[in-house]
Design a protein around this motif. Structure first.
Motif, PDB file in Angstrom:
ATOM      1  N   UNK A 183      35.643 175.584  60.709  1.00  0.00           N
ATOM      2  CA  UNK A 183      34.580 174.558  60.813  1.00  0.00           C
ATOM      3  C   UNK A 183      34.537 173.746  59.511  1.00  0.00           C
ATOM      4  N   UNK A 184      35.639 173.086  59.231  1.00  0.00           N
ATOM      5  CA  UNK A 184      35.827 172.365  57.964  1.00  0.00           C
ATOM      6  C   UNK A 184      34.683 171.399  57.687  1.00  0.00           C
ATOM      7  N   UNK A 185      34.129 170.832  58.752  1.00  0.00           N
ATOM      8  CA  UNK A 185      33.066 169.829  58.569  1.00  0.00           C
ATOM      9  C   UNK A 185      31.874 170.380  57.788  1.00  0.00           C
ATOM     10  N   UNK A 186      31.605 171.689  57.942  1.00  0.00           N
ATOM     11  CA  UNK A 186      30.443 172.266  57.239  1.00  0.00           C
ATOM     12  C   UNK A 186      30.701 172.275  55.728  1.00  0.00           C
ATOM     13  N   UNK A 187      31.906 172.652  55.343  1.00  0.00           N
ATOM     14  CA  UNK A 187      32.225 172.668  53.903  1.00  0.00           C
ATOM     15  C   UNK A 187      32.306 171.242  53.349  1.00  0.00           C
ATOM     16  N   UNK A 188      32.789 170.329  54.184  1.00  0.00           N
ATOM     17  CA  UNK A 188      32.855 168.927  53.738  1.00  0.00           C
ATOM     18  C   UNK A 188      31.435 168.403  53.502  1.00  0.00           C
ATOM     19  N   UNK A 189      30.516 168.808  54.372  1.00  0.00           N
ATOM     20  CA  UNK A 189      29.124 168.371  54.199  1.00  0.00           C
ATOM     21  C   UNK A 189      28.505 168.992  52.941  1.00  0.00           C
ATOM     22  N   UNK A 190      28.857 170.237  52.684  1.00  0.00           N
ATOM     23  CA  UNK A 190      28.351 170.878  51.453  1.00  0.00           C
ATOM     24  C   UNK A 190      28.785 170.065  50.239  1.00  0.00           C
ATOM     25  N   UNK A 191      30.034 169.625  50.270  1.00  0.00           N
ATOM     26  CA  UNK A 191      30.584 168.851  49.153  1.00  0.00           C
ATOM     27  C   UNK A 191      29.894 167.475  49.058  1.00  0.00           C
ATOM     28  N   UNK A 192      29.434 166.971  50.184  1.00  0.00           N
ATOM     29  CA  UNK A 192      28.701 165.700  50.160  1.00  0.00           C
ATOM     30  C   UNK A 192      27.326 165.894  49.523  1.00  0.00           C
ATOM     31  N   UNK A 198      32.153 173.200  42.667  1.00  0.00           N
ATOM     32  CA  UNK A 198      33.513 173.637  43.009  1.00  0.00           C
ATOM     33  C   UNK A 198      33.511 174.367  44.358  1.00  0.00           C
ATOM     34  N   UNK A 199      34.466 174.038  45.207  1.00  0.00           N
ATOM     35  CA  UNK A 199      34.597 174.725  46.501  1.00  0.00           C
ATOM     36  C   UNK A 199      35.987 175.351  46.580  1.00  0.00           C
ATOM     37  N   UNK A 200      35.996 176.634  46.893  1.00  0.00           N
ATOM     38  CA  UNK A 200      37.239 177.405  46.928  1.00  0.00           C
ATOM     39  C   UNK A 200      37.473 177.882  48.360  1.00  0.00           C
ATOM     40  N   UNK A 201      38.678 177.720  48.839  1.00  0.00           N
ATOM     41  CA  UNK A 201      38.990 178.148  50.205  1.00  0.00           C
ATOM     42  C   UNK A 201      39.426 179.608  50.245  1.00  0.00           C
TER      43      UNK A 201
END
Ligand code: PEP
Ligand code: MN
Length: 266
Positions: A183-192, A198-201
């Motif tokens: 659900x990449x969109x959730x992490x992208x929103x966090x970054x917004x 910093x976001x680590x996969x």
């Protein structure tokens, strides 16, 4: 949404020489020998900045291996000494924090089953007041961005400025290719919401199987993630937890070598 964090850049607490941060190590610390051999091989491969190991394991059902607990912490001290690399451990209670710090653990992370519980997160935040240690927060097991945001805010409000997020995917109601849906969109929103965060996969816990690690890791790098945390074990098939998703240090070295890092973004 009105939100902001008062944090320090990743480069102020770990030097990756401009490359994505790589945290590698076994799902669980099993024995001193397993820990030391795995960490030594990781060090020799030369790709990792931090060694990870689970000491207290949040197992979904009772009866499986729940981690070696405090007994494993001296092994991590040996790992630090022998490899010169900092070590990271999951903490879920104030007592875990106290013990981890007593044994010199350098980086703490909050697991996906802890981030879901604001009472639990607040207890950790209170225990971290006045302590200068980096903390990485995994997304909650369920796809609830607000719980992830709230956990980061609770820690930050307690004074944790060396803060980052780990995207480990979200549990599936039905059978799915991946063990946890990215659900990449959730992490992208966090970054917004938190552009400096910093976001680590965490491809290991998303994939659940080693065959899918590469595609997930590449996607994370394509999205300009700040790093990867990947499980690695000297003998993955014999691992006491998460056997199907771990790689030998040599296989992980090869995978990281093959990944395309879009340098212009770093
Ligand atoms: C782990 O990192 O081994 C772990 C238990 O992760 P998660 O909290 O993402 O399930
Ligand atoms: Mn694991």
């Amino acid at each position: 949404m009105n939100a902001s964090l008062d944090i320090l850049p990743l480069s102020s607490w770990i030097n990756t020489e401009g490359k994505p941060l790589v945290i590698a190590g076994p799902c669980s610390a099993e024995t001193e020998e397993q820990m030391l051999e795995t960490a030594t091989q990781i060090k020799e491969e030369g790709f990792a900045h931090v060694i990870r190991a689970g000491v207290w394991k949040p197992r979904t059902r009772p009866g499986s291996f729940e981690g070696m607990g405090e007994a494993a912490l001296p092994w991590l001290q040996v790992v630090k000494q022998q490899t010169g690399l900092p070590v990271a451990v999951e903490v879920a209670t104030p007592q875990h924090i106290e013990l981890a710090l007593k044994y010199g653990v350098d980086i703490l992370w909050v697991g996906a089953r802890t981030t879901v519980n604001p009472f639990n997160v607040q207890e950790l935040a209170d225990a971290l007041k006045g302590i200068d240690v980096p903390v990485l927060v995994k997304n909650p097991v369920n796809p609830d961005l607000q719980l992830w945001v709230g956990a980061l805010e609770r820690l930050n409000q307690a004074g944790v400025k060396k803060l980052g997020a780990i995207h480990r995917g979200f549990s599936n109601a039905q059978e799915h290719k991946f063990r946890n849906s990215p659900m990449w969109n959730i992490a992208i929103e966090l970054k917004t919401i938190f552009p400096q965060l910093p976001v680590i996969g965490d491809p290991s816990h998303m994939a659940g199987k080693r065959a899918y690690l590469y595609e997930i890791a590449q996607r994370a790098l394509d999205l300009h993630y700040d790093g990867l945390i990947i499980e690695s074990h000297r003998d993955p098939d014999k691992a006491w937890s998460d056997a199907a998703q771990q790689l030998t240090p040599a296989a992980l070295g090869q995978m990281l070598h093959d990944l395309h890092v879009r340098k212009e973004s770093y």
